[in-house]
Scaffold this motif. Structure first.
Motif, PDB file in Angstrom:
ATOM      1  N   MET A 202     -14.314 -38.639   5.966  1.00  0.00           N
ATOM      2  CA  MET A 202     -12.943 -38.244   6.314  1.00  0.00           C
ATOM      3  C   MET A 202     -12.867 -36.751   6.646  1.00  0.00           C
ATOM      4  O   MET A 202     -12.098 -36.334   7.495  1.00  0.00           O
ATOM      5  CB  MET A 202     -11.984 -38.583   5.165  1.00  0.00           C
ATOM      6  CG  MET A 202     -11.745 -40.077   4.979  1.00  0.00           C
ATOM      7  SD  MET A 202     -11.163 -40.880   6.495  1.00  0.00           S
ATOM      8  CE  MET A 202     -12.436 -42.087   6.764  1.00  0.00           C
ATOM      9  N   LYS A 203     -13.691 -35.967   5.965  1.00  0.00           N
ATOM     10  CA  LYS A 203     -13.706 -34.516   6.234  1.00  0.00           C
ATOM     11  C   LYS A 203     -14.179 -34.212   7.651  1.00  0.00           C
ATOM     12  O   LYS A 203     -13.905 -33.144   8.183  1.00  0.00           O
ATOM     13  CB  LYS A 203     -14.656 -33.816   5.249  1.00  0.00           C
ATOM     14  CG  LYS A 203     -14.037 -33.479   3.914  1.00  0.00           C
ATOM     15  CD  LYS A 203     -15.059 -32.754   3.039  1.00  0.00           C
ATOM     16  CE  LYS A 203     -14.522 -32.577   1.631  1.00  0.00           C
ATOM     17  NZ  LYS A 203     -14.081 -31.206   1.363  1.00  0.00           N
ATOM     18  N   ASN A 204     -14.904 -35.131   8.194  1.00  0.00           N
ATOM     19  CA  ASN A 204     -15.459 -34.895   9.535  1.00  0.00           C
ATOM     20  C   ASN A 204     -14.928 -35.907  10.547  1.00  0.00           C
ATOM     21  O   ASN A 204     -15.575 -36.212  11.548  1.00  0.00           O
ATOM     22  CB  ASN A 204     -16.989 -34.930   9.457  1.00  0.00           C
ATOM     23  CG  ASN A 204     -17.538 -33.808   8.607  1.00  0.00           C
ATOM     24  OD1 ASN A 204     -17.571 -32.664   9.036  1.00  0.00           O
ATOM     25  ND2 ASN A 204     -17.907 -34.129   7.371  1.00  0.00           N
ATOM     26  N   TYR A 205     -13.770 -36.409  10.217  1.00  0.00           N
ATOM     27  CA  TYR A 205     -13.125 -37.440  11.037  1.00  0.00           C
ATOM     28  C   TYR A 205     -12.775 -36.881  12.414  1.00  0.00           C
ATOM     29  O   TYR A 205     -12.181 -35.814  12.518  1.00  0.00           O
ATOM     30  CB  TYR A 205     -11.853 -37.898  10.330  1.00  0.00           C
ATOM     31  CG  TYR A 205     -11.250 -39.184  10.848  1.00  0.00           C
ATOM     32  CD1 TYR A 205     -11.815 -40.403  10.532  1.00  0.00           C
ATOM     33  CD2 TYR A 205     -10.081 -39.170  11.619  1.00  0.00           C
ATOM     34  CE1 TYR A 205     -11.242 -41.587  10.975  1.00  0.00           C
ATOM     35  CE2 TYR A 205      -9.501 -40.343  12.066  1.00  0.00           C
ATOM     36  CZ  TYR A 205     -10.091 -41.555  11.739  1.00  0.00           C
ATOM     37  OH  TYR A 205      -9.528 -42.726  12.172  1.00  0.00           O
ATOM     38  N   ALA A 206     -13.145 -37.580  13.446  1.00  0.00           N
ATOM     39  CA  ALA A 206     -12.854 -37.109  14.799  1.00  0.00           C
ATOM     40  C   ALA A 206     -11.491 -37.631  15.250  1.00  0.00           C
ATOM     41  O   ALA A 206     -11.306 -38.846  15.326  1.00  0.00           O
ATOM     42  CB  ALA A 206     -13.944 -37.575  15.753  1.00  0.00           C
ATOM     43  N   GLU A 207     -10.562 -36.751  15.520  1.00  0.00           N
ATOM     44  CA  GLU A 207      -9.228 -37.147  15.984  1.00  0.00           C
ATOM     45  C   GLU A 207      -9.202 -37.324  17.495  1.00  0.00           C
ATOM     46  O   GLU A 207      -8.394 -38.063  18.039  1.00  0.00           O
ATOM     47  CB  GLU A 207      -8.168 -36.109  15.568  1.00  0.00           C
ATOM     48  CG  GLU A 207      -7.977 -35.979  14.052  1.00  0.00           C
ATOM     49  CD  GLU A 207      -7.299 -37.188  13.412  1.00  0.00           C
ATOM     50  OE1 GLU A 207      -6.886 -38.117  14.144  1.00  0.00           O
ATOM     51  OE2 GLU A 207      -7.199 -37.208  12.169  1.00  0.00           O
ATOM     52  N   THR A 208     -10.072 -36.577  18.156  1.00  0.00           N
ATOM     53  CA  THR A 208     -10.273 -36.796  19.602  1.00  0.00           C
ATOM     54  C   THR A 208     -11.783 -36.941  19.821  1.00  0.00           C
ATOM     55  O   THR A 208     -12.570 -36.587  18.946  1.00  0.00           O
ATOM     56  CB  THR A 208      -9.762 -35.602  20.448  1.00  0.00           C
ATOM     57  OG1 THR A 208     -10.428 -34.415  19.990  1.00  0.00           O
ATOM     58  CG2 THR A 208      -8.268 -35.433  20.317  1.00  0.00           C
ATOM     59  N   ASP A 209     -12.148 -37.446  20.955  1.00  0.00           N
ATOM     60  CA  ASP A 209     -13.563 -37.719  21.182  1.00  0.00           C
ATOM     61  C   ASP A 209     -14.353 -36.410  21.248  1.00  0.00           C
ATOM     62  O   ASP A 209     -14.094 -35.580  22.133  1.00  0.00           O
ATOM     63  CB  ASP A 209     -13.752 -38.508  22.476  1.00  0.00           C
ATOM     64  CG  ASP A 209     -15.214 -38.834  22.696  1.00  0.00           C
ATOM     65  OD1 ASP A 209     -15.809 -39.417  21.779  1.00  0.00           O
ATOM     66  OD2 ASP A 209     -15.748 -38.505  23.769  1.00  0.00           O
TER      67      ASP A 209
END
Lengths: 214, 326, 747
Positions: free
Chosen positions: C408-415
């Motif tokens: 979750m800490k490194n969750y990509a919100e955009t590609d």
């Protein structure tokens, strides 16, 4: 009902490549037919002799009751029950998945017991009753196990399904469906590459718990 | 598969007559023989079908249980007498194969089944067992499944049966009949080690047939266990299997029986380890020491060194289960 | 009335999502049971044995073909003795490179040299390029006779030295060409930045070759119908591709070749191209002038129809102490054959699964003397994800951060690759659903610390991702006078239940019961559809079905002329207008949205394993898989697809490995005894959960594929659970007991 059926395809004259074979009947004038064992006939055929004659002596009569229908066949002793069903009788519901007893797709019932038809020589079950997937439903009315497989989606591609269902029916009849664990163990001779195992277990449990006579 | 002649035998004598001729093989369940014929491992001229002989019985005798050679593996596994007196055999049978194959395979066929060594099965590969003199493909090949005991440089294959491991542990005897009459072969002396003749799996003469197995009565029923370790949970041959049977007097081991599968060219009875345990207390320590004794003389090849760990670990585990200390 | 041909390639998406009946089932659809929802439309045929697969058509004059394989790995054929086979009973022909009719497409154009690489050209010349390569086709009047005669064919060879062991030849790797827009080389930010991070690790991960092994053996019946026309009944994931490929081989117009594939008994990628046995069947039928049935053996299935390639990977990964990824370096080397360059880009996942500023990836392939690989379920990503999601798990223990929290800490919100927005992504919700379901809070962060009934207990998790695409597809929709809606398109169904899902879409769109819809597939004479591969069918054909139905409805409305207020009574309208049917053919394909958005399907796999501490036997005890793949169209079949992928993933993790004897270059476990696919006893109940939120961008039905994501990540989840249970990190699959067994010598 007595049914005469033999779908093996005789070799036609045009197929015969080697003229010497046609001369076999002439050459074999001294040979009496009774002296020709199947093996001798096979050898004769290998030695440029007439394969039509060889074929006659290579085959043996086989009487089977399949799904309640009597069949009088002529088969080679080497023909497996699986190939007889699929290639001679067009009963293709029984599947070939490995041909070596390693997957269970070919499972049928012989005298009520589930077996791998790919390792069963047809001639060895002469006189016995064979039930295949085609013989499970009563007309349009599916067998409860078929219904349960449909309802619980106990398959995807459907190829292992006839074997699974034949095995599942036997599993319940044998009394090996008393727990999830037992079902899994006694259904492990039927490989499903689509991975429908949990659904298969659910289907069998439903039939078992339904308590219907199957 | 080569074409062959088929004969349905109606008497024992007709079988003996038939097998006295070269190129004739007995067929019963066919699960192994038909498989071999399909693979081109053997190509008999004639098969003599013995399944109509009256040799299916599972019967009590004065000294134990008699299994007819044609008793189906599934029938033996679920026989009330077997379950009551010799549950180890049932456990071993149920650990082997699938129910479909157990419905076809017979006691005699199980004893006669041949190795599953991949080099034996692949007719393009060298194999002294299949074709003497061609070499052993497994020796310097892929030998993960192979023997750690009693192998030779001619063959390192293992015997694949589970039932036989239990029968070896329980000191059964194989009843065979030939032209000269009937004889009894102690189970441990039935199968051979490969030595210089891996083409021979056992000591059955060419003109003899198995007609049954006798299992002597014992007091192991309460404390028996068959452990099979394999690459998947069911329908796979053993990496290692262990048949363990104990007769306990309180917490003391009165008698012990131990045999392993998947480790040798024959079911591997562990006499020394058995002897060691007798009189010792039931404990993990006793079992570990027994396992170490059992492993004496073990030798691994390139891919099966793990069996030197898996085998003793499995022995301890099986004995713990047998003793009820898990 | 003439057929109206509607081309609506630039689709307006204003009407998404608009299929109301499904909304009511939403709760059920998040977590369906095996009995939830309608059953398969072709289920009855499958449970009664009436479904006919490729080898099951009884044609007049049918004869049997059996292939003979090479017994050497590299070299040339000196001679082939076919005399014994020719004399065997019932034999009609033995075809080898000495006597085969020329396959025109095999021959280079005039003046052009032999191509350096090409698909295997069966019986083309004397060259042997892998062990088991077909060298002869024996045709006889029965299967038994063909097989026996096949055993009599003996070849002599001049043998060359072969290489088959990938890990001995990693240095021979070369960079493959671009494929599907994927480049083998990629980097952003600083190269090797991972190595400067405060917390880091570098590890190698290896997967062996894995074989698809669908239960149905690949089979082909070929029949020449005229001098320049033939029909095949064959196992294929795309009848149109098979038609086109065969047309190219035989230099015939595609319409001269009829391809039928009504039922496909599984494929998982193995039927994505025409293989040599199919060409051989067509050659054979030409020679004997009769229909030829050619069925591969299970052994052939390991050598002749592809596999997932053995791949070596190395990952370097680094993070800040609080778990922010600093960099990922991902190298992969996979095997291919000596005659084709097969590439599947396992490193791709490291570029886009996490928001990470510095990434560099390299991918090479090594030519070995083996058969060509082919895409296998989750191609590339399944391999890459095993490495990446194992590494992430390893990192989580080093950081002492919960593996889900780290993700979750490194969750990509955009590609992270294109910086484009996602068409939809609810992966974080998927993690929550799965964690709750599996009881993630029960997990101990200390490996090897939990036992239950004498077994070590471990929890593992992994994410999965695969591109969500929409391919062009055309559907012909016909409303018959009796109210039956017939849909036709040239798609295959290898098992996921395409017909069932398409019927559901059509029934809802038309407002008619599912029983009134028939979906015809598996016939190359139908309108174009994509191959069933890459999880595109629900999106592509589903959209085409939806649009065709919308068009058909519109056509009815035009007939009625009431402005489309009411649902028309189709039967009545046809009768009133004296029509016996009303028909549309609708084209459908993606529009400009593909330039604006990045589109993926996502999954999360949660696994609990039990490990026997003494013997190292691993048993999967519990599985929960969550799919974020848009709207769920058919809950029953969707659930089965997720479960099926999980099962195959368990096989990848624990049991499956194709083994060569490299001295001979020959597989030693090409059978179901020695190559272990999971059996029923290996598999627990598996929970399939769905986020079930429509993707508003990708297509008009909001559905994305799930065939690949159901497997991708599963192997890492199992390996991570094994680590949690035992403290042993297994980086070479499969995790068999020998890799975990313990034995301490006692004194």
């Amino acid at each position: 009902m007595e049914k005469e059926k033999n779908h093996s395809r005789p070799v036609e004259e045009s197929d015969v490549k080697d003229n010497s074979r046609r001369d076999f009947l002439k050459k074999s004038a001294l040979m009496t037919a009774v002296a020709l064992t199947p093996v001798a006939a096979a050898r004769a055929a290998e030695m440029h002799m007439d394969e039509r004659l060889a074929q006659v002596f290579e085959k043996m009569p086989l009487h089977l009751e399949i799904n309640g229908v009597a069949h009088n066949l002529m088969v080679e002793p080497r023909s497996t029950l699986l190939d007889i069903l699929r290639e001679q009788l067009d009963l293709t519901g029984t599947k070939k998945g490995c041909d070596m007893g390693q997957c269970g797709a070919c499972t049928v019932h012989v005298d009520g017991h589930r077996v791998n038809s790919c390792l069963t020589l047809g001639i060895m079950v002469n006189g016995k009753k064979v039930t295949t997937i085609e013989g499970l439903a009563k007309g349009d009315q599916l067998h409860p196990m078929q219904e349960a497989f449909l309802k619980h989606d106990g398959f995807q591609c459907g190829y292992c399904t006839p074997g699974q269902i034949m095995s599942a029916v036997a599993c319940v009849r044998e009394g090996h469906a008393n727990s999830e664990h037992e079902i899994r163990e006694y259904m492990s001779g039927n490989i499903c590459r689509c991975g429908a195992y949990p659904n298969i277990v659910n289907a069998i449990q439903e039939v078992k718990e339904g308590g219907m006579a199957i | 598969m080569k074409q062959f002649q088929y004969q349905r035998a109606s008497t024992q004598q007709s079988v003996l007559d038939a097998i006295s001729k070269p190129g004739t093989k007995i067929i019963a369940g066919g699960t192994n023989l038909v498989d071999h014929m399909k693979h081109g491992i053997i190509a008999p001229d004639k098969l003599v079908d013995i399944t109509h002989l009256p040799l299916k019985g599972i019967t009590p005798t004065k000294t134990g249980i008699h299994l007819g050679t044609l008793a189906l593996n599934s029938a033996v596994a679920e026989d009330a007498l077997v379950l009551q007196k010799q549950p180890l055999i049932s456990m071993a049978l149920r650990a082997g194969s699938s129910q479909q194959l157990r419905n076809m395979a017979t006691v005699g066929g199980n004893i006669m089944q041949r190795t599953r060594c991949t080099y034996f099965y692949d007719t393009t590969m060298p194999c002294n067992k299949r074709e003497p003199g061609t070499g052993c493909g497994a020796l310097e090949g892929y030998n993960r499944m192979h023997a750690i005991f009693g192998a030779s440089d001619k063959c390192i294959a293992v015997h694949p049966s589970d039932m036989c491991v239990a029968l070896a542990a329980l000191g059964a005897s194989v009843i065979v009949v030939g032209k000269k009459g009937q004889r009894l072969i102690p189970f441990n002396e039935f199968h051979r080690l490969p030595d210089d003749h891996p083409e021979l799996d056992n000591h059955l003469a060419k003109d003899e047939m198995i007609i049954g197995v006798d299992i002597p009565d014992n007091n192991f029923a309460k404390n028996s266990y068959y452990l099979k370790v394999r690459d998947r949970q069911s329908y796979a041959f053993a990496l290692v299997s262990v048949a363990a049977a104990l007769e306990l007097s309180g917490t003391t081991i009165k008698k012990a029986r131990l045999a392993m599968g998947g480790v040798a060219h024959k079911p591997w009875r562990l006499f020394e380890a058995e002897k060691f345990m007798e009189g010792k207390p039931v404990s993990e320590d006793t079992f570990k020491q027994a396992a170490q004794i059992a492993m004496q003389g073990a030798k691994a090849y390139e891919n099966n060194a793990f069996k030197l760990k898996l085998a003793p670990a499995s022995i301890v585990e099986a004995l713990k289960h047998a003793a009820g200390i898990v | 009335m003439p057929t109206r041909y509607i081309n609506r390639s630039t689709l307006q998406h204003s009407n998404i999502p608009t299929i109301p009946p499904l909304q009511q089932q939403m709760n059920k659809l998040n977590h369906p049971k095996s009995s939830t929802g309608p059953s398969r439309v072709d289920g009855r045929l499958k449970v009664t044995g009436a479904a006919k697969y490729s080898a099951e058509y009884e044609l007049s004059g049918l004869v049997y073909g059996v292939l003979v394989g090479s017994t050497i790995t590299k070299g040339v054929i000196k001679s082939i003795d076919t005399q014994k086979a020719l004399r065997a009973p019932g034999v009609l022909a033995v075809i080898t490179h000495f006597n085969t009719p020329v396959v025109p497409g095999y021959v280079p154009e005039k003046g052009k040299p032999e191509p350096e690489k090409s698909p295997l050209r069966v019986f083309y010349d004397d060259k042997i390029v892998f062990n088991g390569q077909p060298i002869a086709l024996v045709i006889a009047d029965t299967f038994e006779r063909a097989q026996f005669a096949g055993s009599l064919v003996k070849a002599e060879y001049t043998e060359d030295k072969h290489i088959t062991r990938l890990t001995d030849h990693l240095d021979k790797g070369f960079t493959p060409g671009e494929m599907f827009g994927m480049t083998p080389e990629y980097s952003r930010g600083t190269v090797a930045a991972w190595n400067t991070a405060p917390v880091k690790l570098e590890q190698e991960y290896i997967i062996p070759s894995e074989v698809h092994n669908p239960m149905e053996l690949h089979a082909c019946i070929a029949r020449w119908d005229a001098e320049n026309k033939f029909t095949v009944w064959t196992k294929t994931q795309g009848v149109k591709e098979t038609q086109n490929e065969l047309a190219a081989f035989f230099k015939l117009p595609p319409e001269n070749i009829q391809v039928n594939s009504k039922f496909v008994g599984g494929a998982f990628g193995s039927a994505l191209q025409v293989w040599s046995h199919e060409v051989a069947a067509v050659i054979g039928a030409k020679v004997v002038k009769r229909p030829v049935k050619l069925l591969l053996s299970r052994q052939d299935m390991f050598t002749s129809v592809g596999y997932r390639p053995h791949t070596w990977q190395k990952i370097g990964i680094g993070a800040t102490a609080d778990g922010k990824l600093v960099g990922i370096t991902h190298n992969a080397v996979g095997q291919t054959s000596a005659y084709e360059d097969f590439a599947e880009f396992p490193t791709g996942v490291s570029r886009y699964l996490y928001a990470c500023p510095n990434v560099d990836t390299h991918y090479k392939i090594v030519s070995l003397n083996v058969g060509s690989p082919i895409w296998m379920r989750g191609p590339g990503e399944a391999t890459g994800t095993f490495a990446l999601e194992s590494a992430i798990d390893e990192l989580s223990y080093q950081l002492n951060i919960d593996p889900i929290e780290l993700r979750m800490k490194n969750y990509a919100e955009t590609d992270p690759q294109s910086n484009k927005p996602y068409s939809s992504k609810f992966l974080n919700e998927a993690y929550k659903m799965g964690a709750e379901h599996i009881g993630w809070s029960e997990r101990s962060a200390k490996p090897g610390s939990v036992t239950k009934d004498g077994l070590l207990v471990g929890y593992g998790v992994s994410g999965g991702v695969f591109s969500a695409d929409r391919e062009p597809a055309t559907v012909k929709a016909t409303m018959m006078a009796d109210g039956m809606l017939v849909l036709q398109t040239a798609v295959s169904d290898i098992g996921p239940g395409t017909g069932t899902a398409m019927v559901a879409v059509a029934a809802e769109t038309m407002g008619i019961p599912a029983e009134k819809v028939r979906f015809d597939l598996g016939d190359s004479s139908y309108p174009n559809a994509p191959q069933q591969g890459g999880s595109t069918i629900a999106s592509s054909v589903g959209s085409a079905v939806y649009m065709a139905c919308t068009d058909l409805k519109e056509k009815f409305q035009q007939l009625i002329g009431n402005g489309g207020k009411d649902q028309p009574d189709y039967v009545k309208v046809l009768k009133e207008h004296n029509l016996n049917k009303l028909e549309v053919v609708t084209d459908s394909k993606a529009g400009s949205e593909v330039d604006k958005y990045q589109m993926y399907s996502w999954s999360v796999h949660f696994v609990v394993v039990h490990v026997h501490p003494a013997t190292g036997v691993v048993k999967v005890d519990k599985v929960a898989c969550v799919a974020d793949s848009g709207r769920i169209i058919s809950p029953k079949t969707a659930r089965s697809q997720i479960i099926g992928g999980a099962v195959m993933g368990i096989g990848m993790a624990l049991t499956e490995e194709a083994v060569y004897d490299h001295r001979y270059g020959r597989l030693v476990n090409s059978n179901f005894v020695d190559y272990h696919v999971p059996v029923n006893a290996d598999i627990p109940q598996i929970e399939a959960l769905f986020v079930n939120k429509p993707d508003p961008i990708i297509n008009p039905i909001g559905a994305k594929g799930m065939g690949e994501i159901s497997l991708i990540g599963m192997a890492a989840a199992v390996a991570n659970a094994v680590y949690n249970a035992t403290g042993k990190r297994i980086r070479t699959l499969p995790i068999t007991p020998d890799k975990l067994v313990e034995w301490d010598v006692v004194s």
